[in-house]
Motif scaffolding. Structure first.
Motif, short mmCIF file in Angstrom:
data_model
loop_
_atom_site.label_atom_id
_atom_site.label_comp_id
_atom_site.label_asym_id
_atom_site.label_seq_id
_atom_site.Cartn_x
_atom_site.Cartn_y
_atom_site.Cartn_z
N CYS A 1 130.12 15.16 91.14
CA CYS A 1 129.29 15.56 92.28
C CYS A 1 128.69 16.96 92.12
O CYS A 1 127.89 17.38 92.94
N THR A 2 129.07 17.67 91.05
CA THR A 2 128.44 18.96 90.79
C THR A 2 127.42 18.86 89.66
O THR A 2 126.88 19.87 89.21
N GLY A 3 127.18 17.67 89.17
CA GLY A 3 126.15 17.50 88.13
C GLY A 3 126.67 17.69 86.72
O GLY A 3 125.90 17.87 85.78
N THR A 4 128.00 17.64 86.56
CA THR A 4 128.57 17.70 85.21
C THR A 4 128.67 16.29 84.66
O THR A 4 129.16 15.39 85.37
N LEU A 5 128.21 16.10 83.45
CA LEU A 5 128.28 14.77 82.86
C LEU A 5 129.42 14.73 81.85
O LEU A 5 129.45 15.52 80.90
N TYR A 6 130.37 13.82 82.09
CA TYR A 6 131.45 13.60 81.12
C TYR A 6 131.09 12.37 80.30
O TYR A 6 130.85 11.30 80.84
N MET A 7 131.06 12.55 79.00
CA MET A 7 130.67 11.45 78.13
C MET A 7 131.88 10.55 77.83
O MET A 7 131.73 9.47 77.28
N CYS A 8 133.09 11.04 78.17
CA CYS A 8 134.29 10.23 77.98
C CYS A 8 135.28 10.59 79.09
O CYS A 8 135.49 11.77 79.39
N LEU A 9 135.91 9.56 79.69
CA LEU A 9 136.88 9.79 80.76
C LEU A 9 138.07 10.63 80.28
O LEU A 9 138.64 11.41 81.04
N GLY A 10 138.41 10.47 79.00
CA GLY A 10 139.64 11.09 78.51
C GLY A 10 139.43 12.31 77.63
O GLY A 10 140.34 12.71 76.90
N GLN A 11 138.25 12.91 77.65
CA GLN A 11 137.99 14.12 76.86
C GLN A 11 137.40 15.19 77.77
O GLN A 11 136.81 14.87 78.80
N ASP A 12 137.53 16.45 77.34
CA ASP A 12 137.06 17.55 78.19
C ASP A 12 135.60 17.92 77.96
O ASP A 12 135.01 18.61 78.79
N ASP A 13 135.02 17.50 76.84
CA ASP A 13 133.64 17.90 76.56
C ASP A 13 132.71 17.36 77.66
O ASP A 13 132.87 16.23 78.12
N ALA A 14 131.75 18.20 78.07
CA ALA A 14 130.87 17.81 79.17
C ALA A 14 129.52 18.48 79.02
O ALA A 14 129.35 19.40 78.23
N ALA A 15 128.56 18.02 79.81
CA ALA A 15 127.23 18.64 79.80
C ALA A 15 126.87 19.02 81.23
O ALA A 15 127.13 18.27 82.18
#
Ligand code: SAM
Ligand code: SF4
Length: 348
Positions: A282-296
């Motif tokens: 809801c803050t506009g962060t995109l997680y490319m994997c549910l189980g990893q911390d990397d985000a955009a």
């Protein structure tokens, strides 16, 4: 999170794309799950701590911004969109977003759906149906009102049942989701199955995933679905079927009931090879994997310009970083969560 507006400028404009987004492992990304709020009116013990601190409301994307982001993904090939949370139906004016997004159904979007705890469903079911929502997932871990209170801490079983009835009356198909929990609903799963199938609903069982501190020890809660399947095979005939809903569940048909049972087994069987989804918070962060911390950080791209080309390039850059899979493990040596954020942040 390190794109700059200069990189985004070279993007193709949205709407001119005909190809789906393809990640580095050749998987097409066609499914977006959006956590529209991290807040919830329940405190399920496997999901949240009782004294959760939620995001300040000012950090949330507005409903208009969420619409713009979702529309950008649809223009780039997303065909299925699921609203989740937290509890999506506690977000103020959520139906405004649903109504807006419904314009894409049949215009690029095959399905608009949501995952809900059902507490607010009774008052929204008809409008959801009117907006073209045909199927929803309702989470229900037990049929016993006292146990329901224990597991959700704050939930009311009767309200959820009322919500389920209202959705059925509005013609919305329901799939029940139940997290399989050792010593909690382990022995109730046959009853849940008979109830769901008796009502014409599919049932999907989920292994508990190590996400966020909950104040509970997950090794105490974890119940491998391989064990559940063996137990069910003593009472039912399970036929593997190729049925898929675009998600990680693997389905069987129960011969005795004629209904479908899904297994989501992130721990006992890693389902990442066919992953087609990304998750927006809801803050506009995109997680490319549910189980990893990397985000955009798509909020910066969204707010940097009204030109959707910036956003499009930021999305492309994120997809180019989609990892191969998660590394969930639950055992005595791995008591800590695999990722610090709760499922309610990324949207389960
Ligand atoms: N509040 C809504 C609900 O409960 O359906 C939507 C959000 S909830 C995070 C989505 C799903 O994630 C629910 O079915 C819930 O049972 C599941 N879930 C939450 N935490 C989980 C965990 N740690 N492991 C596995 N499933 C989890
Ligand atoms: Fe709320 Fe859903 Fe998490 Fe339960 S599982 S606390 S209903 S977000």
């Amino acid at each position: 999170m390190d794109q700059t507006p200069a990189d985004w400028r070279h993007a193709e404009p949205l709407g001119e794309r005909t190809n789906p987004m393809i990640d580095p492992f050749g998987r097409a990304v066609t499914y977006l799950r959006v956590s529209v709020t991290d807040r919830c009116d329940f405190r399920c013990t496997y999901c949240m701590a009782e004294n959760m601190t939620f995001l300040p409301k000012k950090d949330l994307l507005t409903l208009e911004e969420l619409d713009r982001l979702c529309s950008a993904f649809i223009a780039k090939g997303v065909r299925k969109l699921r609203l989740t949370g937290g509890e999506p139906l506690v977000r103020k004016n959520i139906m405004h977003l649903v109504r807006g997004l419904s314009r894409h159904i049949g215009q690029g979007l095959d399905e608009l759906t949501l995952t809900t705890n059902g507490s607010q469903l009774a008052r929204h079911a008809q409008e959801l149906a009117d907006c073209g929502v045909r199927r929803i997932n309702v989470s229900l871990d037990t049929l016993d009102p006292d146990k329901f209170k224990n597991i959700t801490r704050w939930g009311e079983f009767d309200k959820v049942m009322e919500g389920i009835r209202a959705a059925q009356a509005a013609g919305i198909r329901i799939k029940l989701n139940a997290v399989a929990l050792k010593d909690f609903n382990e022995h109730e799963i046959p009853d849940l199955l008979r109830f769901a199938h008796g009502e014409g609903m599919d049932l999907t069982l989920i292994e508990t995933m190590p996400m966020g501190e909950t104040g509970e020890d997950r090794t105490d809660q974890y119940l491998p679905l391989s064990k559940v399947r063996k137990m069910l095979e003593e009472q039912f005939t399970l036929d593997d079927i190729p049925y898929r809903t675009g998600g990680p569940a693997r389905y069987v048909e129960i011969r005795e009931t004629g209904g479908r049972l899904g297994f989501i087994t992130p721990l006992t069987h890693n389902f990442c090879e066919s992953c087609n989804r990304v998750r927006l918070t809801c803050t506009g962060t995109l997680y490319m994997c549910l189980g990893q911390d990397d985000a955009a950080d798509l909020r910066t791209a969204l707010r940097a310009s009204d030109d959707d080309a910036f956003l499009s390039a930021a999305i492309d850059e994120a997809i180019s970083r989609k990892p191969k899979g998660h590394d969930f493990i639950i055992d005595r040596a791995h008591r800590k969560p695999a990722v610090a954020r709760h499922m309610s942040v990324t949207g389960g």
